[in-house]
Design a protein around this motif. Structure first.
Motif, short mmCIF file in Angstrom:
data_model
loop_
_atom_site.label_atom_id
_atom_site.label_comp_id
_atom_site.label_asym_id
_atom_site.label_seq_id
_atom_site.Cartn_x
_atom_site.Cartn_y
_atom_site.Cartn_z
N GLY A 196 0.83 -1.20 0.00
CA GLY A 196 0.00 0.00 0.00
C GLY A 196 0.86 1.25 0.00
O GLY A 196 1.95 1.25 0.57
N ILE A 197 0.40 2.29 -0.67
CA ILE A 197 1.12 3.56 -0.67
C ILE A 197 0.12 4.71 -0.51
O ILE A 197 -1.02 4.64 -0.97
N GLY A 198 0.56 5.76 0.15
CA GLY A 198 -0.23 6.97 0.30
C GLY A 198 0.69 8.17 0.27
O GLY A 198 1.80 8.12 0.80
N ILE A 199 0.25 9.26 -0.36
CA ILE A 199 1.13 10.41 -0.52
C ILE A 199 0.33 11.69 -0.72
O ILE A 199 -0.76 11.68 -1.30
N ILE A 200 0.89 12.79 -0.21
CA ILE A 200 0.39 14.13 -0.51
C ILE A 200 1.59 15.07 -0.57
O ILE A 200 2.42 15.09 0.34
N THR A 201 1.72 15.80 -1.67
CA THR A 201 2.79 16.77 -1.86
C THR A 201 2.22 17.97 -2.61
O THR A 201 1.03 18.02 -2.91
N ASP A 228 4.81 -8.38 12.03
CA ASP A 228 4.42 -9.08 10.80
C ASP A 228 4.19 -8.10 9.66
O ASP A 228 4.24 -8.48 8.49
N ARG A 229 3.93 -6.86 10.02
CA ARG A 229 3.62 -5.83 9.02
C ARG A 229 3.90 -4.46 9.65
O ARG A 229 3.98 -4.36 10.88
N ALA A 230 4.03 -3.44 8.81
CA ALA A 230 4.35 -2.13 9.36
C ALA A 230 3.83 -1.01 8.47
O ALA A 230 3.84 -1.12 7.24
N ILE A 231 3.38 0.07 9.11
CA ILE A 231 3.08 1.34 8.44
C ILE A 231 4.32 2.21 8.63
O ILE A 231 4.70 2.50 9.76
N VAL A 232 4.95 2.61 7.54
CA VAL A 232 6.22 3.34 7.65
C VAL A 232 6.19 4.57 6.75
O VAL A 232 5.66 4.53 5.64
N GLY A 233 6.75 5.66 7.22
CA GLY A 233 6.79 6.85 6.38
C GLY A 233 7.12 8.09 7.18
O GLY A 233 7.63 8.00 8.31
N GLY A 234 6.82 9.24 6.60
CA GLY A 234 7.16 10.48 7.28
C GLY A 234 6.38 11.66 6.77
O GLY A 234 5.69 11.59 5.74
N VAL A 235 6.52 12.77 7.48
CA VAL A 235 5.75 13.97 7.18
C VAL A 235 6.50 15.21 7.65
O VAL A 235 7.22 15.17 8.65
N ASP A 236 6.35 16.28 6.94
CA ASP A 236 6.80 17.59 7.39
C ASP A 236 5.96 18.66 6.71
O ASP A 236 5.59 18.52 5.53
N GLU A 254 6.67 20.80 1.52
CA GLU A 254 5.99 20.03 2.56
C GLU A 254 5.33 18.81 1.92
O GLU A 254 5.04 18.80 0.72
N GLY A 255 5.11 17.80 2.73
CA GLY A 255 4.48 16.60 2.19
C GLY A 255 4.45 15.48 3.21
O GLY A 255 4.98 15.60 4.32
N ALA A 256 3.82 14.40 2.82
CA ALA A 256 3.76 13.20 3.65
C ALA A 256 3.62 11.99 2.74
O ALA A 256 2.98 12.06 1.69
N ALA A 257 4.21 10.89 3.16
CA ALA A 257 4.06 9.63 2.42
C ALA A 257 4.22 8.47 3.39
O ALA A 257 5.07 8.53 4.30
N PHE A 258 3.39 7.46 3.19
CA PHE A 258 3.50 6.25 4.01
C PHE A 258 3.38 5.02 3.10
O PHE A 258 2.68 5.04 2.08
N GLY A 302 11.96 15.70 6.58
CA GLY A 302 11.75 14.36 7.12
C GLY A 302 10.83 13.49 6.30
O GLY A 302 10.82 12.27 6.46
N ALA A 303 10.05 14.08 5.40
CA ALA A 303 9.17 13.31 4.53
C ALA A 303 9.86 12.85 3.26
O ALA A 303 9.35 11.98 2.54
#
Length: 396
Positions: A8-13, A181-189, A224-228, A329-330
């Motif tokens: 899965g992917i999610g993003i806003i920039t 077993d699984r992870a949500i990983v990402g960052g935001v600024d 600025e942005g975020a992605a996981f 950081g994102a």
């Protein structure tokens, strides 16, 4: 050993609030850097910034969140994390399992509200400021934990510009070592006076659109942005859409200077080499590099030197910071999503505004969109303090 895959992917920039909108802008060579509309600073009239085209209040309304209960950083993180979780088709049971980890990253965190906290603290000095709780760089991860009721391992990275690349690496290592077993990983600024003023004091902000790897580069543009990403063991995701394999990762510390890497590019060189060793690949296996490429004098030259040290023939490379600005950081997670989109669609996105190579290295980034066969992509993220991380994503 089971492979770790992205499901899965999610993003806003500044390019858009979905992966599809971001990809469209990358294909068209359309930058998101320009004049800020919502961010208030004395520098908005003189410095290009890559601002997301929505106010904090409108974003809160869109996400059905009380605007007084979340910072802009929190909201950007929630937007992209919700996308990633929905994309992976996780149930609430999966999300709230003790074997699901949440690893976030940020450098700004709640510092986007520095002015508000200062004013509040002075007005109510006997009781402290209500903004203090949201001020840390980990506040947005805590916000996500509460929103999703995550019960597994939760952590936040703040290693400057390599923060979310380290979050991805750490999440993969948790899975590989049986701790999740699984992870949500990402960052935001989000854009912040703290960082705009700070980078301006370092004299590394450009008053023009940034030009990564160009001899006439003048500095970076902040964004600025975020992605996981959603990471899972391949054996547990057999029926799911799998975007890419997290094949390798490497981290090092240049330990040279608080805001510069050494002329030899020792930190970048070691992080790239360790990523290759982790993935059990040779330098010649890398088809494309999403470079850190900040368009600062030091970074672009030392990253070029490091690539030339490691690769007999430097692979095609480009910097997508010419589209999104430097999202701090994102950046590692944003550029991980772009690397995954490149693999998925077998295409490479060019650097913008490049004209002439650096005289000492004579490397030219990709300057036009093209389709090509891609199996392995390296994504570089190098932070202040010399913290360098390289990730390798491979075709499923």
């Amino acid at each position: 050993m089971s492979r770790i895959v992205v499901t899965g992917i999610g993003i806003i920039t500044a390019l858009g609030d979905t992966a599809e909108e971001n990809r469209s802008a990358l294909q068209q060579g359309k930058t998101g850097i320009g004049r800020a509309r919502f961010f208030e600073s004395r520098y908005t009239k003189t410095l290009p910034l890559a601002e997301i085209n929505i106010s904090t209040e409108a974003l809160a309304e869109k996400l059905h969140i009380d605007p007084l209960a979340a910072t802009r950083t929190d909201l950007l993180a929630l937007h992209s994390a919700r996308q990633a979780i929905a994309d992976a088709q996780w149930s609430n049971e999966t999300l709230q399992s003790s074997k699901t980890a949440l690893i976030g990253a940020s450098t700004v965190g709640g510092m986007c509200l520095t002015d508000e906290m200062y004013a509040d603290a002075n007005a109510t000095s006997s009781n402290g400021s209500g903004y203090l709780q949201s001020y840390s760089n980990s506040a947005n991860t805590s916000f996500l934990q509460q929103q999703f009721n995550v019960k597994g391992i939760v952590n936040t990275f703040n290693t400057a510009c390599s923060s979310s690349a380290n979050a991805i690496m750490y999440g993969a290592r948790l899975i590989r070592n049986g701790m999740a077993d699984r992870a949500i990983v990402g960052g935001v600024d989000s854009l912040s006076k703290y960082t705009v003023n700070g980078f301006n004091a370092l004299m590394i902000l450009s008053d023009q659109l940034c030009r990564p790897f160009d001899v006439e580069r003048k500095g970076l543009n902040l964004g600025e942005g975020a992605a996981f990403l959603i990471l899972e063991k391949e054996e547990g995701a057999l029926e799911k859409n799998k975007y890419a394999v997290v094949a390798g990762y490497g981290n090092s510390n240049d330990a040279f200077h608080p805001s510069s890497t050494s002329a030899e590019g020792e930190g970048p060189y070691l992080s790239m080499k360790r990523a290759l060793d982790s993935a059990r690949l040779q330098p010649g296996n890398i088809d494309f590099i999403n470079a850190h490429g900040t368009a600062t004098e030091n970074n672009d030259e030392t990253e070029s030197v490091a690539m030339q040290r490691l690769f007999e023939t430097v692979p095609e490379f480009a910097s997508t910071k010419s589209y999104t600005g430097h999202t701090l950081g994102a950046a590692g997670a944003v550029e991980a999503v772009y690397s995954i989109l490149s693999l998925q669609h077998q295409e490479v996105y060019p650097s913008l505004h490049f004209e002439k190579e650096i005289e000492t290295t004579k490397l030219t980034p990709v300057v036009s969109y093209n389709k090509r066969d891609l199996s392995h992509i390296m994504s570089n993220s190098f932070g202040f303090g010399g913290n360098c991380t390289s990730l390798i994503f491979s075709k499923v």
